[in-house]
Design an enzyme around this catalytic site. Structure first.
Site, PDB file in Angstrom:
ATOM      1  N   HIS A   1     -11.916 -12.648  30.770  1.00  0.00           N
ATOM      2  CA  HIS A   1     -11.054 -11.517  30.456  1.00  0.00           C
ATOM      3  C   HIS A   1     -10.279 -11.058  31.688  1.00  0.00           C
ATOM      4  O   HIS A   1      -9.398 -10.207  31.604  1.00  0.00           O
ATOM      5  CB  HIS A   1     -11.936 -10.385  29.915  1.00  0.00           C
ATOM      6  CG  HIS A   1     -11.186  -9.275  29.253  1.00  0.00           C
ATOM      7  ND1 HIS A   1      -9.879  -8.958  29.577  1.00  0.00           N
ATOM      8  CD2 HIS A   1     -11.538  -8.408  28.287  1.00  0.00           C
ATOM      9  CE1 HIS A   1      -9.487  -7.939  28.837  1.00  0.00           C
ATOM     10  NE2 HIS A   1     -10.477  -7.596  28.047  1.00  0.00           N
ATOM     11  N   CYS A   2     -10.620 -11.594  32.885  1.00  0.00           N
ATOM     12  CA  CYS A   2     -10.075 -10.985  34.108  1.00  0.00           C
ATOM     13  C   CYS A   2      -9.051 -11.852  34.837  1.00  0.00           C
ATOM     14  O   CYS A   2      -7.866 -11.529  34.849  1.00  0.00           O
ATOM     15  CB  CYS A   2     -11.223 -10.654  35.054  1.00  0.00           C
ATOM     16  SG  CYS A   2     -12.300  -9.381  34.392  1.00  0.00           S
ATOM     17  N   ILE A   3      -9.528 -12.944  35.441  1.00  0.00           N
ATOM     18  CA  ILE A   3      -8.679 -13.663  36.404  1.00  0.00           C
ATOM     19  C   ILE A   3      -7.374 -14.193  35.778  1.00  0.00           C
ATOM     20  O   ILE A   3      -6.321 -14.112  36.407  1.00  0.00           O
ATOM     21  CB  ILE A   3      -9.463 -14.813  37.099  1.00  0.00           C
ATOM     22  CG1 ILE A   3     -10.846 -14.332  37.568  1.00  0.00           C
ATOM     23  CG2 ILE A   3      -8.684 -15.401  38.266  1.00  0.00           C
ATOM     24  CD1 ILE A   3     -10.834 -13.285  38.642  1.00  0.00           C
TER      25      ILE A   3
END
Ligand SMILES: NC(=O)c1ccc[n+]([C@@H]2O[C@H](COP(=O)([O-])OP(=O)(O)OC[C@H]3O[C@@H](n4cnc5c(N)ncnc54)[C@H](O)[C@@H]3O)[C@@H](O)[C@H]2O)c1
Length: 435
Positions: free
Chosen positions: A271-273
């Site tokens: 969900h982030c990088i």
């Protein structure tokens, strides 16, 4: 600054509400309960609320026993009834911040959660946004919504941003022992948020504004995206130079200063990088600035699944086999080792690329249940010698620690190893192609 709220936090009488009970919200619930607060978890998904109220966790980093113990001590309840927000003194928002179809920030979850809070806002309440987002969100999106009813941020209520840094599957660092950056809309907001979080985590790092705190998170994730992009490009360069990228990285990593090890792979996921840096580049576009490193890293990282499919095609070709009709076993679908998260996983694109070329793909991932890619559904099979022997090619996309790499090397005919997972297996690896 509100002495009442301060006192309620210090004496643990403050009621804490967590909005969004996912990978970020649920571990935070556990830490606030551990710190002695009564916590109410809010989520729009009824099945999650039901599971938690029955003492079942669906987040691997949170044991069900922690949920059961919190319920038993009447320290926790989960609900979809947002009217209960009216009884909260502190609210942390941990809702998703995905990309829209056009790869712009999708702020709809943050906005709708903020509206729920705004409708029940009362004097002496603190609201903290944890969802990763572009610099300016807390000030420009949340503040006006919260102030609509007439209460003033910094005087009547408190508003801050504190990025979550959770690293799912990390056995060493969790919510408690990862320093928590905090930036308030006003100094009083920072102070109040630091008091709240300081009672649940080991260390808080106050910064001068909410926007600075938002930027801290984006620097951290952009740093990872850019360095992974760099090392992925180095892998492609080594390919052309006929050099072993893993050998080069290992040797470079012996330098005791000025170098930090990153490893290549089939792309980035989670969900982030893959997402957060694009929040930053989107914001910068509105200021007429092109975030070049972010865009380049995104382009390189996004090209990796295709590169892997190409490697498989090339390796099969070397054995006079076409991709069309070949049986390919994909090992690991989660985006990284030992977790169950499929979001943005590059393995999904590798599978899709192989299917488009006509391969018969089977998948193996003990952490993951059935999933769909477009119209097609996949159910992971157990990793057995028979399954390995039946495959024309095995592609290692995730290096889960419960995979038996000796068996994979011994029983496979052809392996494309994108994670250097087979490195420790001794001998007999002529059939292993690495990134
Ligand atoms: N997963 C990570 O490793 C990680 C790490 C750091 C930061 N973050 C950031 O934290 C945020 C949350 O991520 P996550 O991984 O926990 O997502 P998630 O999808 O696991 O959890 C979000 C939860 O919010 C719920 N939700 C959606 N709308 C809601 C609403 N209006 N009110 C209440 N609940 C609502 C969803 O049902 C879901 O359960 C994102 O901004 C993400 O970028 C994630």
């Amino acid at each position: 600054m509100s002495e009442t709220l301060k006192r309620r936090i210090r004496t643990r009488r403050a009621k804490v509400g967590i909005l969004g009970l996912g990978y970020v919200g649920l571990p935070l619930v556990v830490e606030f309960v551990r710190a002695g607060f009564d916590v109410t978890g809010f989520d729009v998904v009824a099945s999650k609320v039901d599971a938690l109220n029955r003492g079942r966790s669906y987040i691997p980093d949170v044991p069900s026993s922690a949920v059961r113990s919190a319920l038993k001590r009447k320290r926790f309840r989960a609900t979809s009834n947002f009217d209960l927000l009216a009884g909260m003194d502190a609210v942390s928002m941990c809702v998703p911040t995905p990309l829209s179809k056009t790869r712009d920030p999708d702020m709809s979850f943050v906005e709708s959660a903020s509206r729920e809070v705004a409708a029940r806002l009362h004097r002496d309440m603190i609201v903290v946004l944890e969802s990763t987002t572009y610099p300016g969100t807390t000030e420009e999106v949340l503040r006006p919504l919260l102030e609509e009813g007439g209460l003033r941020v910094g005087k009547d209520v408190f508003l801050a941003f504190s990025p979550e840094r959770v690293d799912p599957g990390n056995p060493v660092y969790g919510v408690r022992n990862t320093p928590k950056v905090i930036g308030g809309i006003t100094e009083a907001c920072t102070e109040m948020a630091a008091l709240l979080y300081g009672s649940a985590v080991d260390r808080v790092i106050p910064v001068s504004s909410a926007a600075a705190a938002e930027m801290v998170k984006l620097l951290e994730n952009t740093f990872r995206s850019v360095n992974i992009g760099l090392v992925n490009e180095v892998a492609m360069m080594c390919d052309r130079l006929k050099l072993d990228v893993w050998e080069v990285i290992e040797a470079a990593s012996t330098k005791p200063f000025g170098y930090m090890k990153f490893t290549p792979g089939p792309g980035i996921g989670g969900h982030c990088i893959p997402i957060d840096p694009l929040y930053l580049s989107w914001k910068l576009k509105s200021l007429n600035y092109q975030a070049r490193f972010i865009e380049l890293a995104d382009a390189v990282n996004s090209s990796m699944p295709d590169h892997v499919v190409e490697k498989v095609a090339h390796a099969l070709n070397g054995r006079s086999k076409a991709v069309r009709g070949s049986r390919v076993l994909v090992l690991g679908v989660a985006y990284k080792r030992d977790i169950d998260d499929l979001r943005e996983s590059p393995a999904l694109e590798v599978i899709e690329g192989l299917r488009e070329r006509g391969a018969k793909v089977r998948v193996c991932d003990p952490h993951v249940g059935s999933f769909r890619i477009g119209e097609e559904s996949f159910t992971p099979v157990p990793l057995t010698p028979r399954e390995l022997r039946a495959a024309d090619a095995v592609v290692i996309t995730t290096d889960h620690s419960d995979f038996d790499w000796n068996s994979v090397v011994r029983n496979s005919r052809l392996i494309v190893d994108t994670r250097n997972a087979t490195a420790k297996v001794k001998g007999g690896k002529q059939h292993v192609v690495r990134l």
